[in-house]
Design a protein around this motif. Structure first.
Motif, mmCIF file in Angstrom:
data_model
loop_
_atom_site.group_PDB
_atom_site.id
_atom_site.type_symbol
_atom_site.label_atom_id
_atom_site.label_comp_id
_atom_site.label_asym_id
_atom_site.label_seq_id
_atom_site.Cartn_x
_atom_site.Cartn_y
_atom_site.Cartn_z
ATOM 1 N N THR A 126 0.658 -0.622 11.623
ATOM 2 C CA THR A 126 1.046 -0.487 9.481
ATOM 3 C C THR A 126 1.210 1.284 9.681
ATOM 4 O OG1 THR A 126 0.040 -2.563 8.687
ATOM 5 C CG2 THR A 126 0.323 -0.391 6.752
ATOM 6 N N SER A 144 4.054 -6.476 5.561
ATOM 7 C CA SER A 144 2.964 -6.928 6.092
ATOM 8 C C SER A 144 2.849 -8.290 7.110
ATOM 9 C CB SER A 144 1.597 -7.295 5.930
ATOM 10 O OG SER A 144 1.744 -5.626 5.118
ATOM 11 N N SER A 201 -5.719 -5.543 6.668
ATOM 12 C CA SER A 201 -6.104 -5.813 5.723
ATOM 13 C C SER A 201 -5.809 -4.682 4.517
ATOM 14 C CB SER A 201 -7.431 -6.706 4.390
ATOM 15 O OG SER A 201 -6.888 -8.400 5.313
ATOM 16 N N THR A 202 -6.702 -3.580 4.913
ATOM 17 C CA THR A 202 -6.919 -2.333 4.247
ATOM 18 C C THR A 202 -4.864 -1.572 4.188
ATOM 19 O OG1 THR A 202 -8.973 -2.582 4.718
ATOM 20 C CG2 THR A 202 -7.856 -0.149 3.943
ATOM 21 N N ALA A 204 -2.786 -3.164 5.128
ATOM 22 C CA ALA A 204 -1.257 -4.182 3.728
ATOM 23 C C ALA A 204 -1.744 -3.592 2.485
ATOM 24 C CB ALA A 204 -1.911 -5.601 4.185
ATOM 25 N N THR A 205 -2.529 -3.770 2.169
ATOM 26 C CA THR A 205 -3.171 -3.214 0.559
ATOM 27 C C THR A 205 -2.651 -1.620 0.258
ATOM 28 O OG1 THR A 205 -5.307 -4.921 0.436
ATOM 29 C CG2 THR A 205 -4.827 -2.793 -1.178
ATOM 30 N N GLU A 208 0.997 -1.477 -0.401
ATOM 31 C CA GLU A 208 1.026 -2.295 -1.829
ATOM 32 C C GLU A 208 1.010 -1.235 -2.269
ATOM 33 O OE1 GLU A 208 -0.030 -5.695 -4.287
ATOM 34 O OE2 GLU A 208 -0.085 -6.129 -2.032
ATOM 35 N N ASN A 217 1.771 -8.484 -1.289
ATOM 36 C CA ASN A 217 2.859 -7.965 -0.453
ATOM 37 C C ASN A 217 1.219 -8.172 1.177
ATOM 38 O OD1 ASN A 217 3.561 -7.165 2.648
ATOM 39 N ND2 ASN A 217 2.379 -5.792 2.062
ATOM 40 N N ALA A 218 0.033 -7.784 0.301
ATOM 41 C CA ALA A 218 -1.283 -7.516 1.294
ATOM 42 C C ALA A 218 -1.644 -8.838 1.420
ATOM 43 C CB ALA A 218 -2.298 -6.804 0.335
#
Length: 572
Positions: A126, A144, A201-202, A204-205, A208, A217-218
């Motif tokens: 990412t 993601s 996940s962080t 992806a967050t 977003e 998305n996350a």
């Protein structure tokens, strides 16, 4: 965007020999002539690799994005870039984040694309994709891959954070190898990245909350059909973004970075966000300092009850409402007018969000923990800063502590000494690991949350203060001080720490202090010799020479700042 402004017309819109070459070879894939008559060309930047299991479903996800692009009148063309699988790549995926970003940047600039969809999932994919795309600054949307489904083992839910618990249980003889092998399959039971609020996940967050993705998305699990719906809609939207000329520079403004920092504090996101967000800001030319993370996080408690800081998993977070619920709860603290890739503001995107499980997502009035998700420390041991994740501490009393240093000169010294029954250590000691920073390792590995000495574990102790110039997996936990800058390999004070020195940690005061006089430190420095890091060729040699320190994002010096979308040199 008018046809004349489409970058792709610089290839497919030409007449004569040049146009013949650009179009003819593409037609061997079976594209009809009218595909080249002015449709926006959309690149799909794909980090699929068999060596990156978190992104193993990206071939299928790319095809779904293509459906959306075709539907909106675009011309989708996917392309591969270097893929960084956190679990397999050695010595650490972070070593290659900047190299992957160069791959992305040059691939976008050199090819006839008007917009790009970034398919990202595993930790470093990412930030490397966003960094590379930011340097080129064409219309960009991120998609993601989504988290795995929550694992189930012996009747209970498990995910990546349990690896550390399993490891300690195995070392204490409380878990067998057969049970570990069984847990492997139980934990990784579907497509997707780590199912906790780890680094993947962080990140992806982060994209977003920066406004680079469509809402939700996350958290949508990789195995959920709604992940494909989001990919399809993103394919549609990128075509519209090209027509609107909605470039990254219009989304990634200072206010967006501030929003990402605040959301990260609320979700208890990985400390890795600091180093990646600083690097992205550096590419965009947005002024962002490590102190901003502390200032902007300070009054935001933990709202997401997710491992490793809490109890639940990303799947639960999605069912509870996901990032839009967090944003709605924080709306008075966020820059709600910041624009996002769907053309709407942050406030518009989250205004109808509903929390469906108050045990998973708390409120400012009733947070999961009052401790913030991130704090930046200063002191003589970290003159340029260090970071800690208070919400991940297992012993809040360690937030203010004075202890004797037990020093490991490098990772090999640590591995050799940590199980030594004669190691002079107890639960009040502070473990100090050197030479795992950007240059020292090289690549700044995720070894900061060192396993505790067995003689301490045998007492039933599960947390100690650990300090290093390295990083920690976002799935990790404990009272761990990371990203100490300057690093030991650069001759920072960390390099001068000796066994028996006393160190004071005071998180409330944002202080990390080595209790050694300036005179003694000067004497030690006079004896210190810079280590021979080796690596006299190739990318690693370039990396060691050019990498910035952690407080600047550990990017390469010559990559900071954007370079635009104009091709390096027109040809033919």
């Amino acid at each position: 965007m008018s046809e004349k402004k489409l970058r792709s017309r610089g290839w497919f819109g030409k007449e004569g020999k040049d146009g013949f070459i650009y179009r003819s070879w593409m037609k061997n894939q079976g594209y009809p002539a009218d595909e080249f008559d002015g449709r926006p060309v959309i690149g799909i930047c794909n980090t699929y690799s068999g060596f990156t299991p978190c992104n193993g479903h990206f071939r299928e996800l790319a095809e779904v994005v293509k459906r959306g692009v075709w539907e909106a009148g675009g011309f989708p063309l996917d392309f591969p870039v270097m893929s960084l699988g956190e679990t397999l790549i050695k010595p650490t995926a972070m070593l290659y984040r900047n190299l992957a970003s160069m791959d992305v940047e040059e691939s976008i600039r050199a090819n006839p694309m008007d917009g790009v969809v970034l398919l990202c999932g595993c930790d470093k994919t990412t930030p490397s994709l966003v960094m590379g795309a930011a340097s080129v600054n064409i219309p960009t949307i991120a998609v993601s891959g989504g988290p795995m489904l929550t694992g189930r083992f012996q009747g209970r839910s498990i995910a990546t954070s349990d690896i550390w618990r399993f490891s300690e249980a195995f070392r204490k003889g409380e878990m067998t190898q057969a049970e570990l092998t069984e847990a492997e399959a139980c934990m990784s039971r579907s497509n997707g990245h780590c199912a906790v609020m780890g680094t993947a996940s962080t990140m992806a967050t982060m994209v977003e909350s920066l406004g680079l993705t469509l809402p939700e998305n996350a958290a949508i699990p990789a195995a959920d059909s709604r992940r494909k719906v989001l990919a399809h809609l993103s394919g549609r939207r990128i075509v519209e973004m090209v027509k609107e000329d909605l470039r990254m520079s219009k989304v990634l403004v200072r206010e967006a970075f501030e929003n990402a920092i605040k959301v990260n504090a609320a979700i208890g996101g990985s400390t890795n966000l600091v180093i990646h967000l600083l690097a992205i800001a550096g590419r965009m030319g947005v002024k962002l300092d490590i102190e901003d993370f502390d200032r902007l996080s300070a009054d935001i408690p933990l709202l997401a009850n997710l491992q490793p800081s809490g109890k639940y998993f990303m799947e639960d977070f999605f069912y509870a409402g996901g990032v839009p619920v967090i944003q709605k709860e924080l709306i008075g603290k966020l820059n709600s007018e910041a624009i996002t890739v769907n053309g709407k503001t942050v406030g518009e995107n989250c205004k109808n969000a509903v929390c469906y499980d108050a045990d998973v997502i708390g409120t400012l009035e009733k947070p999961v923990k009052n401790l913030t998700g991130l704090a930046v420390l200063k002191g003589n041991l970290c003159q340029n800063g260090a970071v800690i994740k208070p919400s991940a501490s297992l012993k809040p009393e360690l937030m203010k502590h004075r202890g004797r240093a037990v020093v490991f000169e490098d990772i090999d010294h640590y591995k050799k000494k940590i199980e030594d029954p004669d190691l002079e250590v107890d639960e009040n000691s502070i473990l100090v690991l050197k030479m795992v920073g950007p240059k020292g390792y090289p690549g700044m590995p995720e070894v900061g949350n060192m396993g505790l000495p067995k003689k301490v574990l045998d007492k039933g102790i599960n947390d100690m203060i650990r300090i290093s110039d390295g990083r920690m997996s976002g799935t990790g936990f404990g009272t761990v001080v990371l990203h100490v800058s300057p690093e030991a390999a650069e001759g920072g004070v960390l390099a001068l720490v000796k066994d028996g020195d006393y160190i004071e940690l005071d998180v409330a005061a944002r202080r990390l202090h080595l209790e050694v006089s300036d005179e003694e430190l000067a004497a030690r420095r006079a004896e210190w010799k810079a280590p021979d890091l080796g690596y006299d060729r190739g990318y690693v040699n370039l990396y060691i020479k050019e990498v910035n320190q952690a407080h600047l994002g550990a990017d390469l010096n010559f990559l900071r700042g954007g370079s635009g979308d104009v091709v390096t040199r027109d040809s033919h």
